[in-house]
Design a protein around this motif. Structure first.
Motif, PDB file in Angstrom:
ATOM      1  N   GLY A   4      13.992  -0.184 -44.919  1.00  0.00           N
ATOM      2  CA  GLY A   4      15.049  -1.957 -45.064  1.00  0.00           C
ATOM      3  C   GLY A   4      13.843  -3.132 -44.048  1.00  0.00           C
ATOM      4  N   PHE A   5      13.900  -2.451 -43.068  1.00  0.00           N
ATOM      5  CA  PHE A   5      13.342  -3.041 -42.695  1.00  0.00           C
ATOM      6  C   PHE A   5      11.682  -4.522 -43.102  1.00  0.00           C
ATOM      7  N   ARG A   6      11.790  -5.211 -43.267  1.00  0.00           N
ATOM      8  CA  ARG A   6      10.762  -6.429 -44.508  1.00  0.00           C
ATOM      9  C   ARG A   6       9.621  -7.145 -42.980  1.00  0.00           C
ATOM     10  N   VAL A   7       8.619  -6.095 -43.171  1.00  0.00           N
ATOM     11  CA  VAL A   7       7.259  -7.076 -42.641  1.00  0.00           C
ATOM     12  C   VAL A   7       7.014  -7.727 -43.885  1.00  0.00           C
ATOM     13  N   THR A   8       6.847  -7.576 -45.401  1.00  0.00           N
ATOM     14  CA  THR A   8       6.842  -7.846 -46.458  1.00  0.00           C
ATOM     15  C   THR A   8       7.781  -8.561 -47.642  1.00  0.00           C
ATOM     16  N   THR A   9       7.541  -9.059 -48.423  1.00  0.00           N
ATOM     17  CA  THR A   9       8.838  -9.541 -49.349  1.00  0.00           C
ATOM     18  C   THR A   9       8.557  -7.732 -50.251  1.00  0.00           C
ATOM     19  N   ILE A  10      10.058  -7.924 -51.083  1.00  0.00           N
ATOM     20  CA  ILE A  10      10.214  -6.741 -51.279  1.00  0.00           C
ATOM     21  C   ILE A  10       9.396  -6.509 -52.845  1.00  0.00           C
ATOM     22  N   GLN A  11       8.517  -7.814 -53.398  1.00  0.00           N
ATOM     23  CA  GLN A  11       7.397  -7.771 -54.190  1.00  0.00           C
ATOM     24  C   GLN A  11       5.972  -7.696 -53.669  1.00  0.00           C
ATOM     25  N   TRP A  12       5.944  -8.028 -52.607  1.00  0.00           N
ATOM     26  CA  TRP A  12       4.080  -7.636 -52.157  1.00  0.00           C
ATOM     27  C   TRP A  12       4.366  -6.372 -51.505  1.00  0.00           C
ATOM     28  N   THR A  13       5.423  -5.497 -50.969  1.00  0.00           N
ATOM     29  CA  THR A  13       5.328  -3.876 -50.569  1.00  0.00           C
ATOM     30  C   THR A  13       5.472  -3.294 -51.932  1.00  0.00           C
ATOM     31  N   LEU A  14       5.969  -3.414 -53.179  1.00  0.00           N
ATOM     32  CA  LEU A  14       5.980  -3.241 -54.346  1.00  0.00           C
ATOM     33  C   LEU A  14       4.531  -3.114 -54.648  1.00  0.00           C
ATOM     34  N   SER A  15       3.873  -4.065 -54.630  1.00  0.00           N
ATOM     35  CA  SER A  15       2.628  -4.635 -55.243  1.00  0.00           C
ATOM     36  C   SER A  15       1.447  -3.378 -54.227  1.00  0.00           C
ATOM     37  N   ILE A  16       1.340  -3.339 -53.375  1.00  0.00           N
ATOM     38  CA  ILE A  16       0.882  -2.898 -52.140  1.00  0.00           C
ATOM     39  C   ILE A  16       0.784  -1.274 -52.430  1.00  0.00           C
ATOM     40  N   ALA A  17       2.505  -1.091 -52.599  1.00  0.00           N
ATOM     41  CA  ALA A  17       2.466   1.022 -52.636  1.00  0.00           C
ATOM     42  C   ALA A  17       1.783   1.077 -54.477  1.00  0.00           C
ATOM     43  N   TYR A  18       1.657   0.292 -55.585  1.00  0.00           N
ATOM     44  CA  TYR A  18       1.222   0.605 -56.866  1.00  0.00           C
ATOM     45  C   TYR A  18      -0.347   0.181 -56.774  1.00  0.00           C
ATOM     46  N   ALA A  19      -0.821  -1.211 -56.084  1.00  0.00           N
ATOM     47  CA  ALA A  19      -1.876  -0.949 -55.564  1.00  0.00           C
ATOM     48  C   ALA A  19      -2.680   0.415 -55.071  1.00  0.00           C
ATOM     49  N   SER A  20      -2.268   0.171 -53.954  1.00  0.00           N
ATOM     50  CA  SER A  20      -2.745   1.848 -53.622  1.00  0.00           C
ATOM     51  C   SER A  20      -2.851   3.028 -54.227  1.00  0.00           C
ATOM     52  N   LEU A  21      -1.885   3.065 -55.445  1.00  0.00           N
ATOM     53  CA  LEU A  21      -1.762   4.285 -55.935  1.00  0.00           C
ATOM     54  C   LEU A  21      -3.322   3.930 -57.484  1.00  0.00           C
ATOM     55  N   ILE A  22      -3.426   2.812 -57.743  1.00  0.00           N
ATOM     56  CA  ILE A  22      -4.371   2.641 -58.522  1.00  0.00           C
ATOM     57  C   ILE A  22      -5.600   2.371 -58.252  1.00  0.00           C
ATOM     58  N   LEU A  23      -6.092   2.381 -56.988  1.00  0.00           N
ATOM     59  CA  LEU A  23      -6.842   2.132 -56.151  1.00  0.00           C
ATOM     60  C   LEU A  23      -7.602   3.636 -56.211  1.00  0.00           C
ATOM     61  N   GLY A  24      -6.518   4.798 -56.297  1.00  0.00           N
ATOM     62  CA  GLY A  24      -7.171   6.612 -55.992  1.00  0.00           C
ATOM     63  C   GLY A  24      -8.267   7.121 -57.756  1.00  0.00           C
TER      64      GLY A  24
END
Length: 163
Positions: free
Chosen positions: A103-123
């Motif tokens: 629940g610690f927020r360095v980035t917003t929830i939108q950016w956090t989810l985008s980073i997670a999905y982008a790291s999967l797509i970068l596969g």
């Protein structure tokens, strides 16, 4: 038809800008998800936050394009690019999982989810780079002529040579 790097740069910039604009139109969002997959698998969240989901998908594609564009600046070295991209993807996924779990927020929830999905797509990018590396290792003489043609790639930023 091969698109130049400048066009991909504009596409990534417009995607980031569009995602930002959609976030501003959608307003502030308070989503509580435990892992990145929970957002996409929850039809309730997708129906409640369609603008946010759209912005996340657009930002994910922009991150993917940006990462691949940065790697394209280095000629050849496909296996090195794949290894570097793999470690970046693993770190980005760990970052996203930890952000959502604590629940610690360095980035917003939108950016956090985008980073997670982008790291999967970068596969997909990793697999592509490995295949390009295998192709280049079997076609050494062909790749030397391709690299010279890549060096001569026409760009808007370089004026044409007079002959």
């Amino acid at each position: 038809m091969k698109l130049s790097k400048e066009i991909w740069l504009v596409v990534a910039f417009v995607a980031f800008l569009l995602a930002w604009l959609i976030d501003r139109l959608a307003g502030p969002v308070s989503i509580a998800v435990g892992n990145p997959i929970a957002f996409l698998s929850s039809s309730r969240l997708l129906n409640t936050y369609p603008f946010t989901a759209t912005a996340i998908i657009i930002r994910t594609l922009a991150i993917f394009i940006s990462a691949m564009l940065i790697l394209s600046l280095f000629n050849r070295k496909y296996f090195t690019k794949a290894v570097v991209l793999f470690f970046i993807c693993v770190l980005a996924e760990f970052f996203s999982i930890q952000q959502l779990a604590t629940g610690f927020r360095v980035t917003t929830i939108q950016w956090t989810l985008s980073i997670a999905y982008a790291s999967l797509i970068l596969g997909v990018g990793i697999v592509w780079l490995i295949l390009m590396g295998i192709w280049a290792s079997f076609n050494k003489e062909t790749t030397s002529t391709e690299s010279s043609s890549e060096a001569r790639e026409d760009s808007v930023l370089t004026p044409p040579e007079s002959e």
